[in-house]
Design a protein around this motif. Structure first.
Motif, PDB file in Angstrom:
ATOM      1  N   PHE A 104       0.824  -1.217   0.000  1.00 12.32           N
ATOM      2  CA  PHE A 104       0.000   0.000   0.000  1.00 12.32           C
ATOM      3  C   PHE A 104       0.857   1.266   0.000  1.00 12.32           C
ATOM      4  CE2 PHE A 104      -3.543  -2.574   0.342  1.00 12.32           C
ATOM      5  CZ  PHE A 104      -4.720  -1.889   0.638  1.00 12.32           C
ATOM      6  N   ARG A 112      -7.619  -2.816   4.295  1.00 19.14           N
ATOM      7  CA  ARG A 112      -6.595  -3.489   3.505  1.00 19.14           C
ATOM      8  C   ARG A 112      -7.199  -4.242   2.318  1.00 19.14           C
ATOM      9  NH1 ARG A 112      -2.325  -0.553   4.393  1.00 19.14           N
ATOM     10  NH2 ARG A 112      -1.202  -0.920   6.339  1.00 19.14           N
ATOM     11  N   SER A 128      -7.908  -3.791   9.435  1.00 16.41           N
ATOM     12  CA  SER A 128      -6.781  -4.031  10.332  1.00 16.41           C
ATOM     13  C   SER A 128      -6.577  -2.931  11.353  1.00 16.41           C
ATOM     14  CB  SER A 128      -5.480  -4.148   9.516  1.00 16.41           C
ATOM     15  OG  SER A 128      -5.456  -5.312   8.761  1.00 16.41           O
TER      16      SER A 128
END
Length: 309
Positions: free
Chosen positions: A40, A250, A255
């Motif tokens: 990411f 995510r 998360s």
């Protein structure tokens, strides 16, 4: 049970070379590439997810293969060993198979369980542990059939200078109980699930601090049912005086991240929405999936990523 920690969700490690990492786990160990995406925060780096057919939580080992990062150092403050469950009687198969690929494996025993220990091409420490009670579905290949295939995680081992503060997180927040102790090794487990439910701790105040790079684990993710339960655990972690992130999307799970007192980066991750949210089950891992915020840069990202063939 649904509002408890449900064992391990995934473990994320670091590699030095994407193609070598992909080939070892899919071709030598025979696990499925469940998702091929990117980091990411660094979309020029792959993020591989390996697991069983569906990428069931508790089977998922993920990697950031940062090209040329160099070797890390295992030590205090890291998850140092990943234990996979293998079928009873399959140790000889794995010893012979690893030998075919010039991987040295040593036989051993922990808490009465037979195992072999070896390192992946980056030096990540893996242990294959025989289990007669693990009924999880496996991913099979032409060379690795059901009677030998990896079931998913058996345990993860944390190496710490001092165990007590980490033990309080496992017991008071996560609901784990001490099962066994032999010398400097402790085993904790949760009865919320039957597999991927063990955490071992090695306590040794003489251990040097680990350094994250290739061949080390980046973080350990624990599993919860959904994001409602996730946020309940956020409050528990905050109440214990620990810093924790806001909820992060995510794509395949939600998360939270926090560093436990011994230094290991912990994540709490949800079952939802899962890996079929953007690919059908029979096509998992076959195409490059990008986080929504990076989709507009697909052409540049694909050009920057290392070649896999």
């Amino acid at each position: 049970m649904n509002n408890r920690i449900l064992g391990l969700h995934h473990i994320t490690a670091i590699a030095d070379n994407a193609k070598r990492n992909l080939d070892f786990y899919t071709q030598v160990l025979g696990v499925r590439l469940v998702k091929k995406t990117v980091n990411f925060d660094d979309p020029g780096t792959y993020h591989f997810y390996f697991g069983n057919e569906e990428g069931t939580p508790g089977t998922i080992l993920t990697f950031f293969p940062w090209e040329g990062i160099g070797k890390g150092t295992n030590g205090a403050g890291l998850a140092t060993h990943i234990g996979y469950s293998i079928p009873k009687g399959s140790i000889d198969f794995w010893k012979n198979r690893l030998q075919q690929f010039n991987v040295n494996a040593e036989e051993g025993e922990i808490f009465g369980e037979k195992l072999i220990s070896f390192k992946d091409p980056d030096g990540l420490q893996l242990q294959f542990i025989e289990s007669s009670t693990d009924e999880r579905k496996v991913w099979t290949t032409e060379d690795i059939k059901e009677e030998n295939a990896l079931k998913g995680f058996h345990n993860v081992t944390l190496s710490l200078k001092k165990a007590e503060p980490t033990i309080k997180v496992l017991t008071d927040i996560f609901g784990y109980d001490l099962q066994k102790q032999e010398g400097e090794r402790y085993r904790f487990a949760t009865d919320a699930v039957e597999t991927a439910n063990r955490v071992d701790i090695i306590e040794n105040d003489k251990l040097l601090l680990g350094r994250n790079a290739a061949g080390t684990n980046h973080h350990v993710a624990f599993r919860v049912k959904d994001d409602n339960v996730l946020m309940e655990f956020r409050e528990k972690v905050l109440s214990a005086g620990l810093n924790i992130t806001p909820k992060i999307d995510r794509d395949y799970f939600y998360s939270l991240y926090f560093r436990e007192p011994g230094g290991v980066l912990f994540e709490i991750a949800t079952d939802n929405p899962g890996f079929t949210v953007d690919e059908p089950l029979n096509e998992l891992g076959t195409s490059l999936k990008l986080p929504k915020q990076h989709e507009g840069l697909r052409e540049k990202i694909e050009e920057a990523l290392p070649k896999l063939s």
